[in-house]
Design a protein around this motif. Sequence first.
Motif, short mmCIF file in Angstrom:
data_model
loop_
_atom_site.label_atom_id
_atom_site.label_comp_id
_atom_site.label_asym_id
_atom_site.label_seq_id
_atom_site.Cartn_x
_atom_site.Cartn_y
_atom_site.Cartn_z
N LYS A 60 20.44 -45.40 16.08
CA LYS A 60 21.55 -44.61 16.62
C LYS A 60 21.07 -43.75 17.79
O LYS A 60 21.81 -43.46 18.72
CB LYS A 60 22.12 -43.73 15.49
N SER A 61 19.78 -43.37 17.75
CA SER A 61 19.17 -42.55 18.80
C SER A 61 18.91 -43.36 20.08
O SER A 61 18.46 -42.80 21.07
CB SER A 61 17.83 -42.01 18.30
N LYS A 62 19.14 -44.68 20.04
CA LYS A 62 18.89 -45.63 21.14
C LYS A 62 17.42 -46.04 21.24
O LYS A 62 17.04 -46.82 22.09
CB LYS A 62 19.39 -45.11 22.51
N GLU A 63 16.56 -45.53 20.32
CA GLU A 63 15.15 -45.92 20.25
C GLU A 63 15.06 -47.34 19.68
O GLU A 63 15.85 -47.72 18.83
CB GLU A 63 14.41 -44.94 19.34
N TYR A 64 14.10 -48.11 20.18
CA TYR A 64 13.86 -49.45 19.65
C TYR A 64 12.77 -49.38 18.59
O TYR A 64 11.85 -48.57 18.68
CB TYR A 64 13.42 -50.41 20.76
N TYR A 65 12.87 -50.29 17.61
CA TYR A 65 11.90 -50.36 16.51
C TYR A 65 11.51 -51.81 16.25
O TYR A 65 12.34 -52.71 16.38
CB TYR A 65 12.51 -49.77 15.23
N VAL A 66 10.26 -51.99 15.85
CA VAL A 66 9.76 -53.32 15.50
C VAL A 66 9.63 -53.38 13.98
O VAL A 66 9.03 -52.49 13.37
CB VAL A 66 8.40 -53.58 16.17
N LEU A 67 10.20 -54.44 13.40
CA LEU A 67 10.19 -54.63 11.96
C LEU A 67 9.47 -55.95 11.66
O LEU A 67 9.88 -56.99 12.16
CB LEU A 67 11.62 -54.69 11.42
N VAL A 68 8.43 -55.90 10.87
CA VAL A 68 7.64 -57.09 10.54
C VAL A 68 7.85 -57.38 9.06
O VAL A 68 7.44 -56.59 8.21
CB VAL A 68 6.15 -56.87 10.87
N ILE A 69 8.53 -58.51 8.77
CA ILE A 69 8.89 -58.82 7.39
C ILE A 69 8.54 -60.27 7.05
O ILE A 69 8.44 -61.12 7.94
CB ILE A 69 10.39 -58.55 7.11
N PRO A 70 8.39 -60.56 5.76
CA PRO A 70 8.12 -61.94 5.36
C PRO A 70 9.24 -62.87 5.87
O PRO A 70 10.41 -62.49 5.89
CB PRO A 70 8.12 -61.88 3.83
N ILE A 71 8.84 -64.09 6.26
CA ILE A 71 9.79 -65.01 6.89
C ILE A 71 10.95 -65.41 6.00
O ILE A 71 12.02 -65.74 6.50
CB ILE A 71 9.09 -66.28 7.43
N ALA A 72 10.77 -65.36 4.69
CA ALA A 72 11.84 -65.78 3.78
C ALA A 72 12.72 -64.62 3.34
O ALA A 72 13.63 -64.81 2.54
CB ALA A 72 11.24 -66.48 2.56
N GLU A 73 12.48 -63.44 3.87
CA GLU A 73 13.22 -62.25 3.45
C GLU A 73 14.19 -61.77 4.52
O GLU A 73 14.11 -62.18 5.68
CB GLU A 73 12.25 -61.11 3.12
N GLU A 74 15.08 -60.87 4.11
CA GLU A 74 16.03 -60.23 5.02
C GLU A 74 15.76 -58.74 5.05
O GLU A 74 15.43 -58.14 4.02
CB GLU A 74 17.46 -60.44 4.54
N VAL A 75 15.93 -58.14 6.21
CA VAL A 75 15.73 -56.70 6.33
C VAL A 75 16.95 -55.96 5.75
O VAL A 75 18.09 -56.40 5.92
CB VAL A 75 15.49 -56.30 7.81
N ASP A 76 16.68 -54.90 5.03
CA ASP A 76 17.73 -54.01 4.54
C ASP A 76 17.82 -52.89 5.58
O ASP A 76 16.95 -52.03 5.66
CB ASP A 76 17.34 -53.45 3.16
N LEU A 77 18.85 -52.94 6.41
CA LEU A 77 18.96 -52.01 7.53
C LEU A 77 19.04 -50.55 7.09
O LEU A 77 18.52 -49.67 7.77
CB LEU A 77 20.16 -52.37 8.41
N LYS A 78 19.67 -50.30 5.94
CA LYS A 78 19.75 -48.92 5.45
C LYS A 78 18.38 -48.40 5.04
O LYS A 78 18.01 -47.27 5.36
CB LYS A 78 20.74 -48.82 4.29
N LYS A 79 17.62 -49.23 4.32
CA LYS A 79 16.26 -48.84 3.92
C LYS A 79 15.39 -48.62 5.14
O LYS A 79 14.63 -47.66 5.22
CB LYS A 79 15.62 -49.92 3.04
N ALA A 80 15.48 -49.56 6.10
CA ALA A 80 14.66 -49.46 7.31
C ALA A 80 14.99 -48.20 8.10
O ALA A 80 14.10 -47.49 8.57
CB ALA A 80 14.83 -50.70 8.19
N ALA A 81 16.28 -47.89 8.22
CA ALA A 81 16.69 -46.69 8.94
C ALA A 81 16.11 -45.45 8.28
O ALA A 81 15.61 -44.55 8.96
CB ALA A 81 18.22 -46.61 8.99
N LYS A 82 16.14 -45.41 6.97
CA LYS A 82 15.60 -44.25 6.24
C LYS A 82 14.10 -44.12 6.50
O LYS A 82 13.61 -43.02 6.77
CB LYS A 82 15.89 -44.41 4.74
N VAL A 83 13.37 -45.23 6.43
CA VAL A 83 11.92 -45.22 6.68
C VAL A 83 11.64 -44.72 8.10
O VAL A 83 10.69 -43.97 8.33
CB VAL A 83 11.32 -46.64 6.49
N LEU A 84 12.49 -45.11 9.05
CA LEU A 84 12.29 -44.76 10.45
C LEU A 84 12.85 -43.39 10.82
O LEU A 84 12.69 -42.94 11.96
CB LEU A 84 12.91 -45.84 11.34
#
Length: 163
Positions: A60-84
Motif C-alpha cells: 500500500k506504501s508503493k514499496e516493492y517486495y520480493v517473496l521467495v516461496i516453494p514452487i508448489a505453494e501460493e503466497v498468503d498476501l495477508k500473512k506476507a503483508a503482516k511480515v513486511l
Amino acid sequence: MAKHKDKEVKTNAMRILDKNKIFYETINYECDEFIDGLHTAEKTGAPVEQSFKTLVAQGKSKEYYVLVIPIAEEVDLKKAAKVLGEKSIEMIHVKDITKVTGYVRGGCSPLGMKKLYPTIIQESAETFDMIYVSGGRIGSTIKVNPQELARVVNAKFADFIVC
C-alpha cells in the motif's frame, strides 16, 4: 566460487554470488519461453520441495517486495503483508516485471534486481542445505545455500504461504 554444469554466460545473480564468494551451482536447461516452476524442476531434476520461485509484490506504501516461496505453494498476501509491516500487498502485473526487476517472467531471480528490495523467504527453505532459485534468465537455475542467499539479499525468513 561456482561449480558450473555447463559453460555459460554469467547473469547478474551469478556475479553477485561470485563477488560475495558464495558457493553455488548452475543448472542450465533448454527453454525458450516461460514455463512454471514445477516444469522447471522436472527439466532440471531439482527436488520440488527444494525449488523456490521469486514473486514481486507492491505494498500500500508503493514499496516493492520480493517473496521467495516453494514452487508448489501460493503466497498468503495477508500473512506476507503482516511480515513486511504493510497494511496490504498485491502482486505486480506481469507486464511490470521487467520494469521493476530488470528480469523477464520466468527468469526472475531474488539476486541482482535493479534495486535491492526488501525480501522475505518462506521459512521452509531453512530446513535445506541447498535450495534452487532462478539463475536470472530463462533456462538457468542456481543451487545455493538459503542462509547465504538470505545474507546477500538481506532477507528474513518467515511463514507467509497459504496453509
